[in-house]
Scaffold this motif. Structure first.
Motif, PDB file in Angstrom:
ATOM      1  N   ALA A   7      -7.881  11.870   0.310  1.00 23.08           N
ATOM      2  CA  ALA A   7      -9.257  12.344  -1.038  1.00 23.08           C
ATOM      3  C   ALA A   7      -9.277  10.816  -1.556  1.00 23.08           C
ATOM      4  CB  ALA A   7      -8.922  13.510  -1.926  1.00 23.08           C
ATOM      5  N   ASN A   8      -8.275   9.917  -2.130  1.00 22.75           N
ATOM      6  CA  ASN A   8      -8.496   9.043  -3.422  1.00 22.75           C
ATOM      7  C   ASN A   8      -8.559   7.994  -2.916  1.00 22.75           C
ATOM      8  OD1 ASN A   8      -7.632  11.429  -5.161  1.00 22.75           O
ATOM      9  ND2 ASN A   8      -5.526  10.110  -5.649  1.00 22.75           N
ATOM     10  N   ARG A   9      -8.319   7.692  -1.190  1.00 24.47           N
ATOM     11  CA  ARG A   9      -9.001   6.336  -0.338  1.00 24.47           C
ATOM     12  C   ARG A   9      -9.779   5.893  -1.538  1.00 24.47           C
ATOM     13  NH1 ARG A   9      -7.479   4.770   4.990  1.00 24.47           N
ATOM     14  NH2 ARG A   9      -5.620   6.792   5.528  1.00 24.47           N
ATOM     15  N   ARG A  10     -11.010   6.517  -1.444  1.00 20.78           N
ATOM     16  CA  ARG A  10     -12.359   5.484  -1.966  1.00 20.78           C
ATOM     17  C   ARG A  10     -12.425   5.671  -3.855  1.00 20.78           C
ATOM     18  NH1 ARG A  10     -15.185   3.293   1.725  1.00 20.78           N
ATOM     19  NH2 ARG A  10     -16.438   2.581   0.295  1.00 20.78           N
ATOM     20  N   TYR A  58      -0.568   2.420 -12.634  1.00 17.95           N
ATOM     21  CA  TYR A  58      -0.995   3.138 -14.046  1.00 17.95           C
ATOM     22  C   TYR A  58      -2.109   3.339 -14.142  1.00 17.95           C
ATOM     23  CZ  TYR A  58       3.629   2.591 -15.596  1.00 17.95           C
ATOM     24  OH  TYR A  58       5.295   2.169 -15.507  1.00 17.95           O
ATOM     25  N   TYR A  59      -3.328   2.573 -14.068  1.00 12.40           N
ATOM     26  CA  TYR A  59      -4.351   2.743 -13.712  1.00 12.40           C
ATOM     27  C   TYR A  59      -5.513   2.924 -12.826  1.00 12.40           C
ATOM     28  CZ  TYR A  59      -3.699  -1.624 -17.325  1.00 12.40           C
ATOM     29  OH  TYR A  59      -3.589  -1.925 -18.960  1.00 12.40           O
ATOM     30  N   CYS A  60      -5.140   3.407 -11.469  1.00 10.14           N
ATOM     31  CA  CYS A  60      -5.492   4.413 -10.511  1.00 10.14           C
ATOM     32  C   CYS A  60      -5.484   5.849 -10.193  1.00 10.14           C
ATOM     33  CB  CYS A  60      -5.894   2.986  -8.862  1.00 10.14           C
ATOM     34  SG  CYS A  60      -6.231   1.641  -9.689  1.00 10.14           S
ATOM     35  N   LEU A  61      -5.762   6.628  -9.345  1.00  7.98           N
ATOM     36  CA  LEU A  61      -5.782   7.632  -9.127  1.00  7.98           C
ATOM     37  C   LEU A  61      -4.189   7.201  -7.647  1.00  7.98           C
ATOM     38  CD1 LEU A  61      -8.453   9.787  -8.339  1.00  7.98           C
ATOM     39  CD2 LEU A  61      -6.855   9.723 -10.564  1.00  7.98           C
ATOM     40  N   PRO A  62      -3.628   8.145  -7.883  1.00  5.70           N
ATOM     41  CA  PRO A  62      -2.536   8.148  -6.503  1.00  5.70           C
ATOM     42  C   PRO A  62      -3.168   7.981  -5.832  1.00  5.70           C
ATOM     43  CG  PRO A  62      -2.743  10.766  -7.234  1.00  5.70           C
ATOM     44  CD  PRO A  62      -3.416   9.887  -8.974  1.00  5.70           C
ATOM     45  N   TRP A  63      -1.958   7.201  -4.807  1.00  5.23           N
ATOM     46  CA  TRP A  63      -2.660   7.600  -3.129  1.00  5.23           C
ATOM     47  C   TRP A  63      -2.282   8.933  -2.295  1.00  5.23           C
ATOM     48  CZ3 TRP A  63      -5.443   4.672  -0.315  1.00  5.23           C
ATOM     49  CH2 TRP A  63      -5.407   4.344   1.617  1.00  5.23           C
ATOM     50  N   GLY A  97     -13.824  -1.482  -6.970  1.00  8.87           N
ATOM     51  CA  GLY A  97     -13.703  -1.794  -5.013  1.00  8.87           C
ATOM     52  C   GLY A  97     -12.831  -0.884  -5.263  1.00  8.87           C
ATOM     53  N   THR A  98     -11.910   0.138  -4.053  1.00 13.85           N
ATOM     54  CA  THR A  98     -11.872   0.970  -3.914  1.00 13.85           C
ATOM     55  C   THR A  98      -9.975   0.589  -3.600  1.00 13.85           C
ATOM     56  OG1 THR A  98     -11.299   1.111  -1.556  1.00 13.85           O
ATOM     57  CG2 THR A  98     -13.750   1.302  -1.975  1.00 13.85           C
ATOM     58  N   LEU A  99      -9.800   2.205  -4.119  1.00 10.76           N
ATOM     59  CA  LEU A  99      -7.764   2.363  -3.982  1.00 10.76           C
ATOM     60  C   LEU A  99      -7.560   1.680  -2.338  1.00 10.76           C
ATOM     61  CD1 LEU A  99      -5.458   3.132  -5.697  1.00 10.76           C
ATOM     62  CD2 LEU A  99      -5.803   4.880  -4.554  1.00 10.76           C
ATOM     63  N   GLU A 100      -8.684   2.468  -1.878  1.00 11.13           N
ATOM     64  CA  GLU A 100      -7.680   1.765  -0.465  1.00 11.13           C
ATOM     65  C   GLU A 100      -7.976   0.563   0.160  1.00 11.13           C
ATOM     66  OE1 GLU A 100      -8.749   2.190   5.129  1.00 11.13           O
ATOM     67  OE2 GLU A 100     -10.679   3.363   2.743  1.00 11.13           O
ATOM     68  N   GLN A 101      -9.295  -0.472  -0.643  1.00  5.58           N
ATOM     69  CA  GLN A 101      -9.287  -1.970  -0.923  1.00  5.58           C
ATOM     70  C   GLN A 101      -8.116  -2.856  -1.474  1.00  5.58           C
ATOM     71  OE1 GLN A 101     -12.771  -1.525  -2.104  1.00  5.58           O
ATOM     72  NE2 GLN A 101     -13.890  -2.118  -0.126  1.00  5.58           N
ATOM     73  N   THR A 102      -7.758  -1.782  -2.521  1.00  2.71           N
ATOM     74  CA  THR A 102      -6.408  -2.508  -3.247  1.00  2.71           C
ATOM     75  C   THR A 102      -5.331  -2.123  -2.454  1.00  2.71           C
ATOM     76  OG1 THR A 102      -7.660  -2.021  -5.277  1.00  2.71           O
ATOM     77  CG2 THR A 102      -4.999  -2.199  -5.162  1.00  2.71           C
ATOM     78  N   TYR A 103      -4.740  -1.806  -1.761  1.00  2.00           N
ATOM     79  CA  TYR A 103      -3.878  -1.375  -0.827  1.00  2.00           C
ATOM     80  C   TYR A 103      -4.391  -1.921   0.384  1.00  2.00           C
ATOM     81  CZ  TYR A 103      -1.567   2.443  -3.737  1.00  2.00           C
ATOM     82  OH  TYR A 103      -0.158   3.151  -4.534  1.00  2.00           O
ATOM     83  N   THR A 104      -4.612  -2.669   0.473  1.00  2.00           N
ATOM     84  CA  THR A 104      -5.241  -3.478   1.574  1.00  2.00           C
ATOM     85  C   THR A 104      -4.471  -5.414   1.618  1.00  2.00           C
ATOM     86  OG1 THR A 104      -6.980  -2.210   2.895  1.00  2.00           O
ATOM     87  CG2 THR A 104      -6.943  -4.125   3.384  1.00  2.00           C
ATOM     88  N   GLN A 105      -5.200  -5.487  -0.079  1.00  2.00           N
ATOM     89  CA  GLN A 105      -4.688  -6.474  -0.017  1.00  2.00           C
ATOM     90  C   GLN A 105      -2.934  -6.608  -0.667  1.00  2.00           C
ATOM     91  OE1 GLN A 105      -6.383  -9.641  -0.754  1.00  2.00           O
ATOM     92  NE2 GLN A 105      -4.548  -9.992  -1.534  1.00  2.00           N
TER      93      GLN A 105
END
Length: 497
Positions: free
Chosen positions: A160-163, A152-157, A182-190
């Motif tokens: 181009a949206n990794r950062r 909801y709060y982030c752009l879709p994965w 942080g970045t969307l990539e860091q969120t998915y890493t967690q």
């Protein structure tokens, strides 16, 4: 400031606890007991209130919802300008100006409790099996919540949206912890790290019928499938869907549902008195819906207004004579309980329209599998996957198999079936992933024939058409200003259009 490792035994004995603001204040407690035993960790998990989430975005922000401007003009006092109308039009300033966001604050309250479980593991005594289950459940639910919030709060994965902006990753118990996004990539890493940890701790393969909210391998695989589908990583999403389906509960035949308590409404003005029929699930409170046969992991989205307003584009998708999903859950004139002088439907699933399914179920996995097979070119096989689902949802003997004459048509009919089965709670995630995937055929534009507005007023003398493309940054929902201010600017606002 360091927070002692404490639990509230009174609250831990209940499935639902009150929400607070994890990011700027310490949750209050009424009876403090040190966390010393593994059994307390499990009690704390069971008492986190983890099975429901307030989420007005889910109810108001997509093309599954329609608020006719004529209905609004007749009944302005019945609609909150911030959490209902602003989310409906995607009016950014109105969402930001809302005094609270119960989704944001409620989910971070849960994350605090999950962090307490995880951070207490090295200092408790008791059963090793209990400890592993508590840790597995806590890591799983934290992954579930971070993914749900990122939806909801982030752009879709996409590449181009990794950062792009991710979520604040709170893993500790200190309230002075860094809350930058942080970045969307860091969120998915967690998210993936938590799921991997859950998989290491959890040993049960199928759903525990006595405690379906406890995590199983089936639930972990189902969540992996959901996440990989959202990321457009189809091979992985299909692999985990198949793994989960091998241990998933059977579909429930909707022909076995009965009718619940009718609701009678008095005449008002030109509106006649009427008695409305509701599916039995409309009477179900926690101790009933929690044990619904189809759960892989139970979770519901909650709307305090108790009115999901289905759009004409949504209702038009159903065979209104034979599809029990329509007959049971779409209540014509159901809005009358809200004292609204306008004929419209109300979508009611559980507990008098408060709750809608958002958790993990076999039908979601079947829809994931069908869609992926179609996208991979195996479109006839993909259509066939959904035959048992349709048989479980239609009047006995009336279900027909889905058919198509091309891959593009097959994708269209499978996605329509997905929308029929999973309205509201899944739609925004779908719209966002459609906007960045490999085909333009599934792209969605949300159009609102409504009025112009400010943060305090809807100007009913000034009609306005609001248009939100599926790839719009506006679909990364803005964060309410109170939270931005309480973080002293550490939490960065979504940029919007």
């Amino acid at each position: 400031m360091h927070i002692n490792k404490l639990i509230t035994l009174t609250a831990a004995s209940m499935l639902f606890a009150s929400c607070g603001d994890f990011l700027d204040k310490q949750p209050s407690v009424s009876q403090n007991t040190p966390v010393e035993k593994t059994s307390q960790l499990l009690a704390l998990y069971d008492g986190t209130g983890n099975l429901t989430s307030y989420n007005y975005f889910a109810f108001y922000s997509t093309d599954d919802t329609e608020l006719p401007k004529e209905m609004y003009a007749l009944n302005q006092s019945q609609f909150n300008i911030n959490y209902q109308v602003s989310n409906y039009t995607h009016f950014r300033d109105g969402i930001i100006a809302d005094a609270q966001d119960l989704f944001w604050t409620g989910e971070y309250e849960k994350i605090y409790t999950l962090n307490l479980i995880i951070n207490s593991a090295s200092s408790v005594e008791g059963s090793e099996d209990e400890l592993r289950e508590a840790l597995g459940c806590a890591h799983f639910l934290r992954a579930y919540i971070f993914f749900d919030m990122a939806t909801y709060y982030c752009l879709p994965w996409c590449e181009a949206n990794r950062r792009a902006l991710g979520m604040p990753i709170r893993l500790g118990l200190d309230f002075d912890e860094n809350v930058s996004r942080g970045t969307l990539e860091q969120t998915y890493t967690q998210i993936f790290a938590d799921l991997q940890a859950a998989d290491e701790y959890i040993t049960r393969t199928d759903v525990d019928p006595d405690k379906p909210w406890r995590v199983s391998k089936c639930a972990i695989n189902a969540l992996y499938s959901r996440i990989y589908l959202a990321r457009g990583e189809y091979e992985q999403a299909l692999e985990y869907a198949n793994a989960a389906l091998s241990n998933a509960p059977a579909l429930f035949d909707y022909n076995n549902f009965g009718w619940g308590t009718p609701a009678s409404y008095p005449a008002a003005g030109d509106r006649p008195a009427e008695t409305l029929e509701y599916c039995e699930t409309n009477d179900w409170s926690t101790n009933k819906w929690l044990y619904f046969d189809e759960w892989i992991f139970p979770h519901l989205v909650e709307n305090r207004a108790q009115w999901a307003m289905p759009s004409t584009s949504l209702t038009a998708l159903y065979d209104q004579e034979n599809d029990l999903r329509f007959e049971l859950f779409f209540v014509e004139h159901g809005n009358r309980r809200m004292n609204v002088l306008y004929d419209w439907y109300r979508y009611t699933q559980f507990d008098d329209g408060r709750f809608i399914i958002s958790g993990l179920t076999p039908q979601e996995l079947m829809l994931n599998k069908a869609e992926i097979l179609v996208r991979q070119g195996n479109w006839q096989e993909g259509l066939n996957v959904l035959t048992p689902l349709r048989e479980a949802r239609y009047r006995t003997g009336t279900a027909t198999a889905l058919t198509a004459s091309s891959q593009a048509e097959a994708l269209k009919v499978v996605l329509e079936e997905r929308r029929r089965e999973l309205p509201f709670a899944f739609r925004l995630s779908d719209i966002k992933r459609f906007s960045v995937n490999e085909t333009p055929d599934d792209d969605v534009t949300i159009t609102r024939d409504f009025f112009d507005m400010t943060t305090t007023t809807v100007n009913t003398s000034s009609p306005k058409t609001w248009v939100i493309q599926g790839n719009s940054p506006a679909l990364a929902m803005p964060i309410f200003q109170t939270e931005i201010d309480s973080s002293q600017g550490m939490i960065e606002q979504n940029p919007g259009e």
